[in-house]
Every structure is written in C-alpha cells, then in structure tokens.
Motif scaffolding. Structure first.
Motif, PDB file in Angstrom:
ATOM      1  N   MET A  87      -1.507   1.284  -6.952  1.00 37.82           N
ATOM      2  CA  MET A  87      -2.482   0.225  -6.685  1.00 37.82           C
ATOM      3  C   MET A  87      -3.529   0.158  -7.792  1.00 37.82           C
ATOM      4  O   MET A  87      -3.946  -0.933  -8.198  1.00 37.82           O
ATOM      5  N   ALA A 104       0.827  -1.216   0.000  1.00 41.77           N
ATOM      6  CA  ALA A 104       0.000   0.000   0.000  1.00 41.77           C
ATOM      7  C   ALA A 104       0.853   1.255   0.000  1.00 41.77           C
ATOM      8  O   ALA A 104       0.428   2.305  -0.493  1.00 41.77           O
ATOM      9  N   THR A 120      -6.249   1.953   0.121  1.00 39.34           N
ATOM     10  CA  THR A 120      -6.375   0.717  -0.662  1.00 39.34           C
ATOM     11  C   THR A 120      -7.793   0.567  -1.184  1.00 39.34           C
ATOM     12  O   THR A 120      -8.005   0.199  -2.352  1.00 39.34           O
TER      13      THR A 120
END
Length: 232
Positions: A97, A90, A145
């Motif tokens: 991501m 992360a 995330t």
C-alpha cells in the motif's frame, strides 16, 4: 467531507453501452462514475479519458494486488489518467500500500478494499481461513491501511462506525452494497439503504444495478441521490 453524489457503477461491457447510458442524463449533470475491471479491460484507458472529457469524476476500481514494485509501477501509469480515486486490496499488506501511494502520489484519493461486500463471515472463515469476526477483519485491514498512509477503505456501511472509531473521523469509508428499500440484493451480502448509509456516516456510496438496470435510470439516480443527501 461526504460526497453528495452517489457513485454510479458503470458495470457495462463496452464503450457504446456506456455512451448510451450517459446520454440519458442532462449534459449539465456532473456525475461520479465507477469504472471497474470489466469495462476497463474491455476499453482500456480511453474510457477514463472520455468520461473525464464530459466533466464527470472517476473512481477507477481496479483493486490492485501484487508485489510492491509492480503495484507502484502500475499506479504511476494510472496517475497519468487524472482519476479522482482508485484502489488496492488491503490484503496486499502495508508495504504494497505504501508503494501504491508512492506511485500514485497525491493526484487522487487512494483507498483499500477490506472485505468485499459479497463476502459473508462464513465465507471468509472457510475461504480465507481468517477465524476472527468479519468486523474485526475489516477493522484490522482499515488500521493497516491508515498506517500505510492511504485515504480510506472500501467497506460495508455496517462497519463504518467501528472503522472511524479505530482510525479517525476523516478516514474515508466508501461503501458499496447500497440498495433502496425493497430492491433485489443480487450477489451482495452486507447491504444497507442510502438513508441508512447516510445516517451511519458513509463518506461515499456506490450504486450499480438499481440505477443502471432501472426502467428510468435518471429518475432512479435522482431518487437515490435525494435519499443519500437526506432530502427525502
């Protein structure tokens, strides 16, 4: 939905050791297996293909962390291996991501590492210069995330409740650092028992040495599986 099987961490150095370990289990036993960096770098993608050919599920734990373009390209390659779950760090940021998600597509669950379960708050502050609490750091990574469109995070079971409160009940929390009562914690800092992980609300647990280094790995696995599923 909570995975009923503990994920076994195949922290072995080579193909033959993995085969010897898996040969101890009944052929009909469908396992969920974690392939980490040591094993993958030793054997390459062939180990994934072998384990999938046996009918087992695979969590490919490579923790990618690089510029978005590189991570997207790497995930596109990994998507060809038919893994069930893989991950990134992360700390790579939202754009990285998102790139990982594009590269992997929807072929597997994609989760992000928050803070390693071997990291204490003192170490985090000294080594990473993150001066919030460890829980705040983990929750921050989890919300980023979720923003990036990933399925969940790797975290300690001790942080599951705070993460789900900050994201959603369906946001996956995979928790390593699982040790049966009385077992050595090794290099882990934030550990819980399988029973407590189940009570807290972990969706997946990862167990390595208490199974792989046990005198009877199959019996150890079955005992941990029973504890995790609430059958004890």
């Amino acid at each position: 939905m909570r995975e009923q099987r503990p994920i076994i961490a195949l922290d072995f150095p080579n193909f033959e050791t993995v085969k010897t370990f898996l040969d101890q289990f009944p052929k009909e036993e469908s396992l969920y297996l974690k392939i980490g960096m040591e094993l993958y770098y030793s054997t390459g993608p062939e180990i994934v293909r072998y384990i999938k050919s046996l009918g087992h599920a695979v969590f490919l734990d490579l923790k990618l962390h690089d510029i978005p373009n590189t991570v997207e390209s790497a995930m596109r390659v990994l998507s060809l291996l038919d893994v069930d779950m893989t991950n990134v760090h992360a700390a790579g940021g939202v754009e990285m991501m998102k790139a990982a998600r594009r590269g992997l597509g929807d072929k597997a669950k994609l989760i992000a590492v928050t803070q390693l379960t071997s990291t204490s708050q003192v170490q985090m502050r000294a080594d990473q210069n993150i001066q919030t609490s460890l829980v705040d750091s983990v929750v921050h990574y989890a919300t980023r995330t979720a923003e990036a469109g990933l399925d969940g995070v790797v975290c300690s079971a001790k942080e599951v409740s705070a993460i789900k409160e900050a994201t959603s009940a369906n946001f996956v929390c995979l928790t390593p650092g699982i040790r049966p009562a009385g077992a050595s914690v090794g290099d882990q800092q934030r550990v819980v028992t399988p029973e407590l992980a189940q009570e807290i609300g972990s969706d997946y647990i990862v167990v390595g040495r208490p199974i792989t280094q046990a005198e009877n790995p199959v019996a150890s696995y079955q005992a941990i599986k029973a504890a995790w599923s609430g059958q004890l």
